[in-house]
Design a protein around this motif. Sequence first.
Motif, short mmCIF file in Angstrom:
data_model
loop_
_atom_site.label_atom_id
_atom_site.label_comp_id
_atom_site.label_asym_id
_atom_site.label_seq_id
_atom_site.Cartn_x
_atom_site.Cartn_y
_atom_site.Cartn_z
N TYR A 185 -4.01 -2.01 -1.63
CA TYR A 185 -4.93 -1.23 -0.79
C TYR A 185 -6.55 -1.12 -1.19
CZ TYR A 185 -6.11 2.41 2.37
OH TYR A 185 -6.77 2.98 3.62
N ALA A 224 0.75 -1.16 0.03
CA ALA A 224 0.13 -0.03 -0.15
C ALA A 224 0.89 1.36 0.00
CB ALA A 224 -1.00 -0.10 1.14
N ASP A 225 2.00 1.06 0.69
CA ASP A 225 2.73 2.43 0.78
C ASP A 225 3.40 2.47 -0.75
OD1 ASP A 225 2.47 2.31 3.70
OD2 ASP A 225 4.34 1.13 3.73
N THR A 267 0.86 4.21 -2.98
CA THR A 267 0.88 5.51 -2.66
C THR A 267 1.99 6.27 -3.25
OG1 THR A 267 -0.52 5.28 -0.75
CG2 THR A 267 0.76 7.34 -0.89
#
Length: 141
Positions: A79, A47-48, A51
């Motif tokens: 995510y 998810a990081d 992003t």
Amino acid sequence: MDRLLHLDRTLDALDPPAWAPPGADATPLVRTVHGLRQVPLRALRPADLRTLVSQQVALPYVLPLAVGLLLDEPMLDAYFYEGDLLLSAVDAPTSAWALFPDLREQLCKVITSLPDSAVSGLPRGSADNLARFVTHPEPLP
């Protein structure tokens, strides 16, 4: 360049200058991105990476990490939904991909091997984005 050489370092260290703390009125997304720049690369989660890639932050460092995950699991649900990391990666600017022609080629092979059922489950327009990435190294107008 060894892509795994800097996994214990943060983006603030690798991609200077280090960012100042976000302002008091910063959005949650801005706060998140600022925080992720202080996390060692090896600790970044899918998810990081989604992003950071979607926000086009330090792509020379995060794009290879994202592709490493995608080569193993192209439809990874980072995510939001299955394939969200893949779609973020193929939307990265051509200039970022120019640094990694071998990774781009490997990702193209993975994309062309995806079953139609996987691609049809993606949001509207995603199949076109994937096809554009595979067939056109330059973005379409």
